[in-house]
Design a protein around this motif. Structure first.
Motif, PDB file in Angstrom:
ATOM      1  N   ALA A 218       5.236   1.573  -0.338  1.00 22.89           N
ATOM      2  CA  ALA A 218       6.031   2.806  -0.421  1.00 22.89           C
ATOM      3  C   ALA A 218       5.340   3.862  -1.267  1.00 22.89           C
ATOM      4  N   ALA A 219       4.614   3.427  -2.305  1.00 23.77           N
ATOM      5  CA  ALA A 219       3.941   4.362  -3.201  1.00 23.77           C
ATOM      6  C   ALA A 219       2.966   5.248  -2.441  1.00 23.77           C
ATOM      7  N   LYS A 220       2.293   4.682  -1.440  1.00 26.23           N
ATOM      8  CA  LYS A 220       1.340   5.469  -0.662  1.00 26.23           C
ATOM      9  C   LYS A 220       2.047   6.583   0.102  1.00 26.23           C
ATOM     10  N   ARG A 221       3.240   6.292   0.578  1.00 29.98           N
ATOM     11  CA  ARG A 221       4.012   7.319   1.297  1.00 29.98           C
ATOM     12  C   ARG A 221       4.547   8.383   0.351  1.00 29.98           C
ATOM     13  N   VAL A 222       5.018   7.951  -0.822  1.00 30.16           N
ATOM     14  CA  VAL A 222       5.540   8.915  -1.798  1.00 30.16           C
ATOM     15  C   VAL A 222       4.428   9.854  -2.260  1.00 30.16           C
ATOM     16  N   GLY A 223       3.238   9.302  -2.455  1.00 30.37           N
ATOM     17  CA  GLY A 223       2.117  10.108  -2.933  1.00 30.37           C
ATOM     18  C   GLY A 223       1.692  11.197  -1.975  1.00 30.37           C
ATOM     19  N   LEU A 224       2.090  11.090  -0.695  1.00 25.99           N
ATOM     20  CA  LEU A 224       1.721  12.091   0.309  1.00 25.99           C
ATOM     21  C   LEU A 224       2.780  13.174   0.488  1.00 25.99           C
ATOM     22  N   LEU A 225       3.925  13.025  -0.148  1.00 24.00           N
ATOM     23  CA  LEU A 225       5.015  13.978   0.043  1.00 24.00           C
ATOM     24  C   LEU A 225       4.744  15.299  -0.665  1.00 24.00           C
TER      25      LEU A 225
ATOM     26  N   LEU B 105       9.362   9.196  -9.164  1.00 27.84           N
ATOM     27  CA  LEU B 105       9.349   9.792  -7.836  1.00 27.84           C
ATOM     28  C   LEU B 105       8.786  11.210  -7.843  1.00 27.84           C
ATOM     29  N   LYS B 106       9.151  11.995  -8.843  1.00 33.13           N
ATOM     30  CA  LYS B 106       8.632  13.371  -8.904  1.00 33.13           C
ATOM     31  C   LYS B 106       7.115  13.382  -9.050  1.00 33.13           C
ATOM     32  N   SER B 107       6.574  12.402  -9.773  1.00 36.20           N
ATOM     33  CA  SER B 107       5.126  12.345  -9.978  1.00 36.20           C
ATOM     34  C   SER B 107       4.400  11.617  -8.854  1.00 36.20           C
ATOM     35  N   GLY B 108       5.154  11.197  -7.816  1.00 39.36           N
ATOM     36  CA  GLY B 108       4.532  10.588  -6.650  1.00 39.36           C
ATOM     37  C   GLY B 108       4.307   9.097  -6.750  1.00 39.36           C
ATOM     38  N   ASN B 109       4.999   8.439  -7.664  1.00 35.11           N
ATOM     39  CA  ASN B 109       4.854   6.998  -7.870  1.00 35.11           C
ATOM     40  C   ASN B 109       6.038   6.229  -7.301  1.00 35.11           C
ATOM     41  N   ALA B 110       5.844   4.932  -7.106  1.00 37.21           N
ATOM     42  CA  ALA B 110       6.946   4.000  -6.875  1.00 37.21           C
ATOM     43  C   ALA B 110       7.240   3.299  -8.196  1.00 37.21           C
ATOM     44  N   ILE B 111       8.424   2.685  -8.296  1.00 36.96           N
ATOM     45  CA  ILE B 111       8.791   2.070  -9.574  1.00 36.96           C
ATOM     46  C   ILE B 111       9.489   0.731  -9.362  1.00 36.96           C
ATOM     47  N   ILE B 112       9.123  -0.231 -10.205  1.00 35.66           N
ATOM     48  CA  ILE B 112       9.769  -1.542 -10.277  1.00 35.66           C
ATOM     49  C   ILE B 112      10.595  -1.564 -11.561  1.00 35.66           C
ATOM     50  N   LEU B 113      11.895  -1.741 -11.443  1.00 31.70           N
ATOM     51  CA  LEU B 113      12.801  -1.709 -12.586  1.00 31.70           C
ATOM     52  C   LEU B 113      13.240  -3.128 -12.949  1.00 31.70           C
ATOM     53  N   LYS B 114      13.024  -3.504 -14.217  1.00 25.66           N
ATOM     54  CA  LYS B 114      13.498  -4.807 -14.703  1.00 25.66           C
ATOM     55  C   LYS B 114      14.298  -4.564 -15.974  1.00 25.66           C
TER      56      LYS B 114
ATOM     57  N   ILE C 238      11.754  10.060   0.964  1.00 27.01           N
ATOM     58  CA  ILE C 238      11.255   8.978   0.111  1.00 27.01           C
ATOM     59  C   ILE C 238      11.821   7.651   0.590  1.00 27.01           C
ATOM     60  N   PRO C 239      10.978   6.678   0.897  1.00 25.04           N
ATOM     61  CA  PRO C 239      11.501   5.371   1.329  1.00 25.04           C
ATOM     62  C   PRO C 239      12.248   4.683   0.197  1.00 25.04           C
ATOM     63  N   LYS C 240      13.356   4.039   0.523  1.00 22.45           N
ATOM     64  CA  LYS C 240      14.143   3.392  -0.531  1.00 22.45           C
ATOM     65  C   LYS C 240      13.359   2.277  -1.213  1.00 22.45           C
ATOM     66  N   GLU C 241      12.317   1.741  -0.540  1.00 26.96           N
ATOM     67  CA  GLU C 241      11.497   0.689  -1.126  1.00 26.96           C
ATOM     68  C   GLU C 241      10.676   1.183  -2.315  1.00 26.96           C
ATOM     69  N   ALA C 242      10.632   2.495  -2.511  1.00 24.45           N
ATOM     70  CA  ALA C 242       9.901   3.057  -3.654  1.00 24.45           C
ATOM     71  C   ALA C 242      10.625   2.801  -4.968  1.00 24.45           C
ATOM     72  N   VAL C 243      11.889   2.392  -4.891  1.00 25.87           N
ATOM     73  CA  VAL C 243      12.671   2.048  -6.082  1.00 25.87           C
ATOM     74  C   VAL C 243      13.137   0.603  -5.925  1.00 25.87           C
ATOM     75  N   GLN C 244      12.561  -0.288  -6.726  1.00 31.15           N
ATOM     76  CA  GLN C 244      12.883  -1.714  -6.657  1.00 31.15           C
ATOM     77  C   GLN C 244      13.529  -2.159  -7.955  1.00 31.15           C
ATOM     78  N   PHE C 245      14.596  -2.934  -7.841  1.00 31.86           N
ATOM     79  CA  PHE C 245      15.258  -3.496  -9.028  1.00 31.86           C
ATOM     80  C   PHE C 245      15.176  -5.013  -8.987  1.00 31.86           C
ATOM     81  N   ILE C 246      14.600  -5.612 -10.019  1.00 29.86           N
ATOM     82  CA  ILE C 246      14.502  -7.064 -10.131  1.00 29.86           C
ATOM     83  C   ILE C 246      15.798  -7.559 -10.764  1.00 29.86           C
TER      84      ILE C 246
END
Length: 420
Positions: free
Chosen positions: A20-27, A142-151, A176-184
């Protein structure tokens, strides 16, 4: 669920985030900003769902006997939800840090060299208690074009799950794909330890919480760590300090929100200033319910104070308890800060510019204040929008970490057939 199954799930989530990060980085900036506004609106509309989940966490916390300071960090209200939603809107208004040409030059052979900002990629966020971090970190990532894993910590599990479910639902309406935000969601330590070593998928880990959490991440992770720090913050009241300024700053830094990392934990007072102004100081302590752990000199002036021990000078109270150290000089104050400080936020109150300059030059901390409260060490307060944490290290990022801290660089070269 077996340990093997949990580890497999974590790995799958991290891999999904990397894709997902690759897609966010292109937005485009516009597409990312639109998503942040939708996230903010959706969080506000679903505040009752989030508050119901938060109440479950608070109930468990009270049953387990959590301290009030901890419960304060855990608690949400409609106002706090509105605040972090507004934080997303503020982030949307900030300049997009991606794709900025920091510098460029042309070599003698005609090759154009450009130094360009790019997203880090996948950010792993490991944190405790505060559910607002879930939103703040997501918005900045997301604003900076990254994906994030939240724990998040187990104490806020219900709150965080509800917040992320709301945000992922909102992302379905965006680019933005919802997979760009992951919660463990796993509370097993194995899941957290798995994140420590997934350097092929995670570009950086950011721990945010107490000293034990930060230490565990720093000491065990093979993924690069952006280290945040606990806040044993000091205020030095110089012999030439204005009385009104000193008292106002002390009270604000200690009492505005005692449970946060930029709150004051130790006040260092020049003995001559204390001798002249002890009655006003005592009155301020009484009016605001501040209890004192002081050295022997402080105890001679402040009634009901208890004698401080070694642990008090290093303690991050996160409450209305305050350590009071008396000194004969600026140099003595600086030595005390060097010994017990955590390189977070340190302040001096003085009308002597030379004294202030020496303090600001010699004290090693990520944020320094002259005649102002330590409570300003905050991304929002300093104009960064929401913050992802406060770095107390010196590499890459230091102080409140906003959008620029979530970027790295690429050197991009353009030629016309040049060879070497």
């Amino acid at each position: 669920m077996s340990v093997a199954k949990e580890v497999t799930n974590v790995e799958a989530q991290v891999i999904a985030a990397k894709k997902a990060a690759k897609r966010v980085g292109l937005l485009s900036t516009e597409e990312k900003n639109e998503a942040l506004y939708i996230l903010a609106d959706t969080l506000e509309k679903n505040h009752q769902v989030i508050l119901a989940a938060n109440e479950k966490d608070l109930l468990v916390g009270r049953e387990k006997g959590y301290e009030e300071a901890y419960l304060d960090r855990l608690a949400l209200s409609k106002e706090r939800i509105v605040d972090f939603a507004e934080g997303l809107r503020q982030v949307a208004k900030l300049k997009d840090p991606a794709g900025e040409i920091l510098s460029s030059w042309t070599l003698e052979n005609g090759l154009l060299v450009e130094k360009v900002t790019v997203p880090l990629g996948v950010i792993g966020m490991i944190y405790e208690a505060r559910p607002n971090v879930t939103v703040d970190a997501t918005g900045l990532a997301l604003k900076s074009g990254n994906a994030i894993i939240l724990k998040g910590g187990s104490s806020a599990l219900s709150s965080n799950k509800a917040i992320v479910q709301v945000m992922q639902g909102a992302l379905n309406k965006t680019k933005i794909p919802k997979e760009a935000v992951q919660f463990i969601a796993s509370t097993d330590r194995v899941a957290t330890q798995q994140l420590f070593t997934m350097k092929e998928h995670i570009d950086v880990l950011i721990p945010r919480g107490g000293a034990s959490l930060i230490s565990a991440v720093v000491n065990n992770a093979t993924v690069p760590v952006l280290e945040t720090g606990v806040g044993n913050c000091h205020l030095y009241i110089d012999v030439e300090a204005d009385v009104e300024k000193a008292l106002n700053i002390l009270v604000n830094a200690k009492t505005d929100r005692p449970a946060v990392c930029n709150a004051l934990e130790t006040v260092i007072i020049h003995k001559k200033w204390l001798e002249k102004n002890s009655e006003l100081l005592i009155t301020a302590f009484k009016e605001h319910g501040i209890s004192i752990h002081g050295d022997k000199v402080a105890l001679s002036y402040i009634p009901n104070a208890v004698l401080a021990n070694e642990a008090d000078w290093a303690n991050e109270y996160l409450s209305l308890e305050l350590a009071v150290k008396t000194v004969d000089s600026l140099d003595e104050a600086i030595v005390h800060i060097e010994t017990y400080g955590t390189k977070h936020s340190e302040a001096i109150v003085t009308e002597n510019k030379a004294t202030a300059k020496k303090f600001m030059s010699l004290v090693d901390a990520s944020a320094l204040y002259h005649n102002a409260s330590t409570r300003f060490t905050d991304g929002g307060a300093l104009g960064f929008g929401a913050e992802i944490g406060i770095s107390t290290q010196k590499l890459h990022a230091r102080g409140p970490m906003g959008l620029p801290a979530l970027m790295t660089i690429k050197y991009m070269m353009s030629g016309n057939g040049q060879t070497r």
